[in-house]
Motif scaffolding. Structure first.
Motif, mmCIF file in Angstrom:
data_model
loop_
_atom_site.group_PDB
_atom_site.id
_atom_site.type_symbol
_atom_site.label_atom_id
_atom_site.label_comp_id
_atom_site.label_asym_id
_atom_site.label_seq_id
_atom_site.Cartn_x
_atom_site.Cartn_y
_atom_site.Cartn_z
ATOM 1 N N GLY A 143 51.366 4.771 -19.051
ATOM 2 C CA GLY A 143 50.565 5.894 -18.621
ATOM 3 C C GLY A 143 51.141 7.218 -19.057
ATOM 4 N N ALA A 144 50.596 8.313 -18.520
ATOM 5 C CA ALA A 144 50.990 9.640 -18.967
ATOM 6 C C ALA A 144 50.948 10.601 -17.793
ATOM 7 C CB ALA A 144 50.054 10.103 -20.079
ATOM 8 N N THR A 145 51.678 10.310 -16.730
ATOM 9 C CA THR A 145 51.712 11.164 -15.545
ATOM 10 C C THR A 145 52.953 12.038 -15.569
ATOM 11 O OG1 THR A 145 50.516 9.544 -14.202
ATOM 12 C CG2 THR A 145 51.764 11.212 -13.028
ATOM 13 N N GLU A 146 52.770 13.345 -15.321
ATOM 14 C CA GLU A 146 53.890 14.267 -15.225
ATOM 15 C C GLU A 146 53.758 15.087 -13.943
ATOM 16 O OE1 GLU A 146 54.693 16.756 -18.551
ATOM 17 O OE2 GLU A 146 54.858 15.090 -19.985
ATOM 18 N N HIS A 147 54.890 15.547 -13.426
ATOM 19 C CA HIS A 147 54.940 16.380 -12.229
ATOM 20 C C HIS A 147 55.472 17.759 -12.636
ATOM 21 C CE1 HIS A 147 54.382 13.045 -9.202
ATOM 22 N NE2 HIS A 147 54.647 12.371 -10.311
ATOM 23 N N PRO A 148 54.597 18.664 -13.069
ATOM 24 C CA PRO A 148 55.071 19.949 -13.606
ATOM 25 C C PRO A 148 55.431 20.974 -12.533
ATOM 26 C CG PRO A 148 52.690 19.849 -13.740
ATOM 27 C CD PRO A 148 53.132 18.517 -13.191
ATOM 28 N N GLY A 149 55.086 20.705 -11.258
ATOM 29 C CA GLY A 149 55.413 21.659 -10.208
ATOM 30 C C GLY A 149 54.261 22.554 -9.825
ATOM 31 N N GLY A 150 53.209 21.980 -9.262
ATOM 32 C CA GLY A 150 52.080 22.770 -8.782
ATOM 33 C C GLY A 150 51.095 23.151 -9.868
ATOM 34 N N VAL A 151 50.082 23.933 -9.453
ATOM 35 C CA VAL A 151 49.022 24.353 -10.371
ATOM 36 C C VAL A 151 49.588 25.238 -11.474
ATOM 37 C CG1 VAL A 151 46.876 25.657 -10.567
ATOM 38 C CG2 VAL A 151 47.233 24.150 -8.607
ATOM 39 N N GLU A 152 50.450 26.175 -11.101
ATOM 40 C CA GLU A 152 51.010 27.090 -12.103
ATOM 41 C C GLU A 152 51.809 26.333 -13.147
ATOM 42 O OE1 GLU A 152 51.245 27.396 -8.895
ATOM 43 O OE2 GLU A 152 50.038 29.171 -8.419
ATOM 44 N N ALA A 154 51.385 23.242 -14.011
ATOM 45 C CA ALA A 154 50.462 22.445 -14.816
ATOM 46 C C ALA A 154 49.816 23.287 -15.903
ATOM 47 C CB ALA A 154 49.389 21.826 -13.912
ATOM 48 N N VAL A 155 49.410 24.510 -15.549
ATOM 49 C CA VAL A 155 48.783 25.386 -16.550
ATOM 50 C C VAL A 155 49.798 25.783 -17.618
ATOM 51 C CG1 VAL A 155 47.624 27.599 -16.913
ATOM 52 C CG2 VAL A 155 47.069 26.217 -14.903
ATOM 53 N N ASP A 156 51.030 26.022 -17.223
ATOM 54 C CA ASP A 156 52.063 26.352 -18.211
ATOM 55 C C ASP A 156 52.308 25.170 -19.153
ATOM 56 O OD1 ASP A 156 52.315 28.810 -17.057
ATOM 57 O OD2 ASP A 156 54.133 28.337 -15.922
ATOM 58 N N ARG A 157 52.272 23.967 -18.606
ATOM 59 C CA ARG A 157 52.453 22.772 -19.449
ATOM 60 C C ARG A 157 51.300 22.643 -20.439
ATOM 61 N NH1 ARG A 157 53.368 19.457 -22.568
ATOM 62 N NH2 ARG A 157 54.293 17.365 -22.311
ATOM 63 N N LEU A 158 50.098 22.955 -19.985
ATOM 64 C CA LEU A 158 48.940 22.924 -20.874
ATOM 65 C C LEU A 158 49.049 23.990 -21.957
ATOM 66 C CD1 LEU A 158 46.118 22.362 -18.231
ATOM 67 C CD2 LEU A 158 46.828 20.742 -19.994
ATOM 68 N N ALA A 159 49.605 25.136 -21.597
ATOM 69 C CA ALA A 159 49.785 26.202 -22.593
ATOM 70 C C ALA A 159 50.692 25.724 -23.718
ATOM 71 C CB ALA A 159 50.372 27.447 -21.927
ATOM 72 N N ALA A 191 42.310 30.380 -12.702
ATOM 73 C CA ALA A 191 41.771 31.583 -13.339
ATOM 74 C C ALA A 191 42.851 32.652 -13.446
ATOM 75 C CB ALA A 191 40.577 32.101 -12.546
ATOM 76 N N ASP A 192 43.646 32.816 -12.380
ATOM 77 C CA ASP A 192 44.726 33.805 -12.418
ATOM 78 C C ASP A 192 45.760 33.457 -13.479
ATOM 79 O OD1 ASP A 192 43.504 35.110 -10.329
ATOM 80 O OD2 ASP A 192 44.735 34.164 -8.771
ATOM 81 N N ARG A 193 46.083 32.183 -13.570
ATOM 82 C CA ARG A 193 47.136 31.760 -14.480
ATOM 83 C C ARG A 193 46.678 31.738 -15.933
ATOM 84 N NH1 ARG A 193 52.509 31.903 -13.243
ATOM 85 N NH2 ARG A 193 53.683 30.491 -14.584
ATOM 86 N N VAL A 194 45.418 31.346 -16.154
ATOM 87 C CA VAL A 194 44.906 31.215 -17.516
ATOM 88 C C VAL A 194 44.947 32.548 -18.253
ATOM 89 C CG1 VAL A 194 42.757 30.922 -18.810
ATOM 90 C CG2 VAL A 194 43.528 29.133 -17.247
ATOM 91 N N GLU A 195 44.598 33.630 -17.565
ATOM 92 C CA GLU A 195 44.591 34.943 -18.209
ATOM 93 C C GLU A 195 45.984 35.279 -18.741
ATOM 94 O OE1 GLU A 195 42.406 39.196 -17.345
ATOM 95 O OE2 GLU A 195 43.019 37.937 -15.663
ATOM 96 N N ASN A 196 47.004 34.984 -17.954
ATOM 97 C CA ASN A 196 48.375 35.243 -18.382
ATOM 98 C C ASN A 196 48.784 34.323 -19.533
ATOM 99 O OD1 ASN A 196 51.096 36.336 -18.149
ATOM 100 N ND2 ASN A 196 51.637 34.369 -17.208
#
Length: 636
Positions: A143-152, A154-159, A191-196
């Protein structure tokens, strides 16, 4: 004259003989010459003919059409779709023919194959770069599960994923949001995180020349693509995300939405050669997985689209969770959410505990995403990012990595379960039989006289007998798997089977011992040692006082449960086994004194009605609506 003639005849005869010798020699030489040239010409002809045969049988293309391509395809239920579904299995017949002729055609064919499979970018719908998971479809994956530490996190990992993609080619990122009310706060946080994040991507100069395009889509019961055409300005992206309205339909058709999004934006992959990333934002497992999971996997893998998910960890061994939730209207409800299970088949028995509270164990985290969403991410070479682990107990992801669910194709999993009785019985019992509650046994028995005592015991025996019947049924189904238990290679399934057997045996030992103690007291009531006592209490005991059968059941239960504790430390299985071992499996009688209750009035006063303010959907005016005092269960 005649004499002369006779004299001459021998000479003439001798001359004729002498003249015939060179003629015969010449004839023999001529014949030998003809034979030699015939052999020579035949040899040359054979060499030329062989060349023609070789030229005729040389494989000039690795993609030649075979006479019957159907027989060179695998069954679709066993082998996942590869690329554009082009048949590459036709190579096998060409390769066999080439090997039978010479090595040279084989070498040519290998060069042709390598050239034809070197796909730089998809130029049309029929030529799409296969993803890594397409090639490894038959290989087991964790599988491909990661624990990036909350929503923020996760968005940073996606970035980071987006930035790496943009370094190679242009990309389209599709944000696919669940419109459930329970996800409202997460949408705003993203939405807050994506803008940054988009500002950071611009600073890295990876978004030059409009290399990064974005789109927004939402889904609940239906799918709505908000960005009909992709957008370049992150401000527009954030505005669309903030404008999403919640809908409490109770259905989250996640996989149907993924399929529609893939179809809508496929031209950006096939014609414009952009990488496509579909980012699913949800806190549930998806209502339509049984119907559309395989369709979603096929539609995204076909075009090389990667799927990511920002979601919640599935509860351990459970499909549904319940938790208090405040709606946007201000009403507090018991929110019912489908967040699991983490595996294809249920692997944990839903057994309550006898004599102890297990509420804290009901919402333990599995450490993994829901099976269907995690498998979609794994199959498409994406990631499942856990933004919220659980309301209950959590476990070290490094430990749980050794207990990852099986994300292989379903036919392979079904085949493995069919070959092992321990696996199949665990699955069947967990799927079919659920004992959500254990009847609280009556433990105090009034004994002013033997008649009162016997009546109290008879009343307690009936529900206990029904419970014992259910537990016996579970044990009967699980026991045939004991012979295959040692053959289980997966740590997860070994722990699951041992825990199931241990818990069922422990409950049976307690139930059987309880009934034996009651039957003995009912048959021969004991006498009180202390004058004035008028009640018998049944209390838990480490000592087994109800016969050899109970002792045997308790010993088997302890063996299974202690093995779980010893072999699987730091896991949910260890925690559940320790809780079971914490309650003794034996019983003992204690005498006491009680004062019979007398009828009394009073009680809790009835509370008045409760009102909340809501908006009328027609007039848009605020109005007060009465609600029940007790929170209502509602899908959110």
């Amino acid at each position: 004259m005649s004499a002369n003639l006779r004299a001459d005849e021998p000479e003439v005869f001798e001359m004729e003989i002498e003249s015939s010798k060179p003629n015969r020699t010449l004839s023999l030489a001529f014949g030998a010459s003809i034979a030699f040239h015939v052999v020579l010409l035949s040899s040359l002809a054979l060499i030329k003919f062989a060349d023609r045969i070789q030229a005729f049988t040389t494989v000039t293309s690795a993609l030649d059409t075979v006479e019957d391509p159907a027989k060179f395809k695998f069954d679709s239920t066993i082998t996942d779709q590869l690329g554009s579904d082009a048949s590459v299995d036709s190579f096998s017949s060409s390769q066999a023919a080439a090997n039978q002729v010479s090595k040279d055609p084989q070498q040519r064919m290998e060069e042709s194959i390598s050239q034809n499979l070197d796909i730089q970018s998809p130029a049309s719908e029929s030529m799409v770069r296969p993803s890594k998971t397409d090639v490894l479809a038959s290989v087991a994956t964790s599988g491909a599960t990661e624990h990036p530490g909350g929503v923020e996190g996760a968005v940073d990992r996606l970035a980071w994923e987006i930035a790496n993609t943009l370094r190679e080619k242009k990309a389209l990122v599709v944000w696919l949001f669940d419109v459930s009310p329970s996800l409202s706060a997460r949408r705003m946080a993203i939405a807050d995180r994506v803008e940054n994040v988009y500002s950071q991507l611009n600073a890295l100069n990876v978004t030059a020349d409009k290399a990064l395009k974005s789109a927004v889509a939402v889904y609940g019961e239906r799918t709505n693509i908000l960005s009909k055409d992709p957008i370049d300005d992150p401000t527009d992206l954030v505005r669309q995300v903030r404008g999403i309205k919640s809908e409490a339909s109770g259905n989250e058709n996640t996989f149907s939405a993924v399929t529609q999004v893939a179809k809508h934006f496929q031209k950006y992959r096939t014609e414009m050669h952009r990488e496509i990333m579909i980012i699913i934002v949800t806190d549930e497992a998806g209502s339509d997985a049984p119907q559309f999971l395989e369709t979603a996997i096929a539609s995204t893998k076909k075009y090389g689209m990667r799927c990511y998910c920002v979601g919640d960890a599935a509860p351990f061994g459970r499909e549904m969770v319940e938790a208090p939730f405040t709606m946007e209207s201000g009403e507090t409800v018991i929110g019912v959410m489908q967040r699991g299970p983490e595996t294809l088949y249920p692997e944990a028995l839903r057994l309550a505990y006898w004599g102890t509270n297990d509420y804290d164990l009901q919402n333990m985290s599995s450490g993994f995403g829901p099976y269907a969403l995690t498998r979609l991410c794994a199959e498409t070479n994406g990631l499942y990012l856990v933004a919220n682990d659980s309301r209950g107990k959590t476990f070290d992801p490094q430990v749980m990595r050794n207990y990852a669910p099986d994300y292989r194709p379903i036919p392979m999993i079904e085949s493995d379960f069919a070959k092992n009785k321990a696996k199949s019985t665990l699955r069947d019992v967990a799927r079919l039989l659920k004992v959500e509650s254990v009847p609280l046994p009556r433990l105090d028995f009034p004994a002013e006289n033997d008649t009162i005592l016997r009546q109290a015991i008879a009343d307690a025996q009936r529900p206990a007998a029904e419970f014992e019947y259910k537990i016996n049924g579970l044990k009967t189904l699980l026991e045939p798997g004991e012979k295959d238990r040692a053959k289980i290679k997966e740590a997860r399934l070994r722990a699951g089977y041992d825990l199931a057997m241990g818990r069922v045996l422990a409950l049976q030992a307690r139930s059987f011992g309880y009934n034996m103690m009651l039957a003995e007291m009912k048959s021969s009531p004991r006498k009180f040692d202390k004058p004035g006592n008028n009640q018998w209490k049944l209390v838990s005991s480490r000592d087994i006082n109800s016969g050899a059968t109970t002792k045997k059941l308790a010993a088997r239960a302890a063996e299974y449960l202690k093995r779980v504790v010893d072999e699987h430390p730091g896991t949910p299985w260890q925690m559940l086994a320790e809780r079971e071992l914490g309650t003794p499996m034996g019983w003992d009688w204690k005498e006491s004194n009680y004062t019979p209750a007398t009828g009394m009035g009073g009680g809790n006063q009835k509370q008045g009605p409760k009102f909340i303010e809501v908006e009328d959907p027609v007039t848009k005016k605020k109005k007060k609506v009465m609600v029940n005092n007790e929170p209502q269960r509602r899908d959110i």
